[in-house]
Each structure stands twice: as structure tokens, then as C-alpha cells.
Scaffold this motif. Structure first.
Motif, mmCIF file in Angstrom:
data_model
loop_
_atom_site.group_PDB
_atom_site.id
_atom_site.type_symbol
_atom_site.label_atom_id
_atom_site.label_comp_id
_atom_site.label_asym_id
_atom_site.label_seq_id
_atom_site.Cartn_x
_atom_site.Cartn_y
_atom_site.Cartn_z
ATOM 1 N N VAL A 74 -2.539 -90.756 -124.737
ATOM 2 C CA VAL A 74 -2.012 -89.391 -124.805
ATOM 3 C C VAL A 74 -1.458 -89.006 -123.445
ATOM 4 C CG1 VAL A 74 -4.234 -88.336 -124.228
ATOM 5 C CG2 VAL A 74 -2.569 -87.053 -125.582
ATOM 6 N N GLN A 75 -0.473 -88.126 -123.446
ATOM 7 C CA GLN A 75 0.073 -87.638 -122.188
ATOM 8 C C GLN A 75 -0.847 -86.582 -121.575
ATOM 9 O OE1 GLN A 75 4.097 -86.327 -123.039
ATOM 10 N NE2 GLN A 75 4.913 -88.284 -122.336
ATOM 11 N N ALA A 76 -0.764 -86.439 -120.280
ATOM 12 C CA ALA A 76 -1.545 -85.408 -119.595
ATOM 13 C C ALA A 76 -1.266 -84.046 -120.234
ATOM 14 C CB ALA A 76 -1.192 -85.379 -118.116
ATOM 15 N N GLY A 135 -2.505 -83.250 -123.117
ATOM 16 C CA GLY A 135 -2.707 -83.424 -124.553
ATOM 17 C C GLY A 135 -4.164 -83.371 -124.953
ATOM 18 N N PRO A 156 -5.167 -87.553 -116.244
ATOM 19 C CA PRO A 156 -5.224 -89.008 -116.036
ATOM 20 C C PRO A 156 -6.605 -89.489 -115.610
ATOM 21 C CG PRO A 156 -3.181 -88.146 -115.149
ATOM 22 C CD PRO A 156 -4.006 -86.946 -115.568
ATOM 23 N N THR A 161 -9.165 -90.919 -118.106
ATOM 24 C CA THR A 161 -8.998 -92.247 -118.666
ATOM 25 C C THR A 161 -10.270 -93.061 -118.490
ATOM 26 O OG1 THR A 161 -6.606 -92.281 -118.311
ATOM 27 C CG2 THR A 161 -7.723 -94.412 -118.465
ATOM 28 N N VAL A 190 -4.953 -91.603 -120.569
ATOM 29 C CA VAL A 190 -4.141 -90.412 -120.356
ATOM 30 C C VAL A 190 -3.059 -90.756 -119.330
ATOM 31 C CG1 VAL A 190 -4.118 -87.978 -119.754
ATOM 32 C CG2 VAL A 190 -6.167 -88.984 -120.784
ATOM 33 N N SER A 191 -1.817 -90.651 -119.750
ATOM 34 C CA SER A 191 -0.700 -90.972 -118.865
ATOM 35 C C SER A 191 -0.210 -89.715 -118.150
ATOM 36 C CB SER A 191 0.436 -91.599 -119.663
ATOM 37 O OG SER A 191 0.937 -90.683 -120.613
ATOM 38 N N SER A 192 0.286 -89.904 -116.952
ATOM 39 C CA SER A 192 0.765 -88.751 -116.160
ATOM 40 C C SER A 192 2.229 -88.470 -116.413
ATOM 41 C CB SER A 192 0.535 -89.032 -114.680
ATOM 42 O OG SER A 192 1.157 -90.235 -114.298
#
Length: 120
Positions: A12-14, A16, A87, A90, A118-120
Motif C-alpha cells: 500500500v502507498q503511504a 493508505g 513506510p 513496513t 508501505v511505499s513512500s
């Protein structure tokens, strides 16, 4: 013997949200405390959230106000709603339960873990 299945992880993106589930099955007498732990690469496993059988909760300072732990006693399931993910959240998330049997002895069980990225 109690089996735990963790599910609901993902990428999921940051900012989210994700919802983890922990389903217990087997020869269940009484599940007292349910907890979520997490372990990031190269770090020690840390306690994230705790919920007792009567619904009392506790959270790590790092997740307060963003994560919510809940449980369905009838279904022997715990949940971890994670909002505003960062992030640094994670990690592999593990469910942990304290199970009591009829004679009063208590046992701890762990789920297999659910990866949260979690992606930034």
C-alpha cells in the motif's frame, strides 16, 4: 491445539489503509488476550496492539491514533485496522494469542505472519 491464520497483508502507498485478520481454530476453550506484533528487517519483534477478552486495548506509541485492534469472540478472530500507514510500518505482522484450557493452564500461539509493505 490452536491454529492461527494471519491474513490481509499487502502493498500500500503511504497514507493508505490495510486490515489484518487473525482467525483461530482448533480445540479452543478460552482465548484470553490477543495481540499483534511486528518485525521489520533487521529489527526485533515489537508489540503493536493488545486486546483482552472484555475488549480493553493497548497500543504502542508509534501506532496510537492510527491503528485499531478489535476482536469477534464468537468467531475467535482478531483484527488490526491500520490507517495512515507510513513506510516505517513496513514489517511482517504476527498474531499472538493466550489460550486457557479447562484445567487453567495457559498456552501461547503464533500466526504465520502477514507481510505489510508501505511505499513512500
Amino acid at each position: 491445539q490452536v491454529q492461527l491464520v494471519d491474513s490481509g497483508g499487502g502493498l500500500v502507498q503511504a497514507g493508505g489503509s490495510l486490515r489484518l485478520s487473525c482467525a483461530a481454530s482448533g480445540n479452543i476453550f478460552s482465548i484470553n488476550v490477543m495481540r499483534w506484533y511486528r518485525q521489520a528487517p533487521g529489527k526485533q519483534r515489537e508489540l503493536v496492539a493488545t486486546i483482552t477478552k472484555d475488549g480493553s486495548t493497548n497500543y504502542a506509541d508509534s501506532v496510537k491514533g492510527r491503528f485499531t485492534i478489535s476482536r469477534d469472540n464468537a468467531e475467535n478472530t482478531a483484527y488490526l485496522q491500520m490507517n495512515s500507514l507510513k513506510p516505517e510500518d513496513t514489517a511482517v505482522y504476527y498474531c499472538n494469542v493466550l489460550h486457557s484450557v479447562r484445567d487453567g493452564r495457559q498456552y501461547i500461539y503464533w500466526g504465520q505472519g502477514a507481510q505489510v509493505t508501505v511505499s513512500s
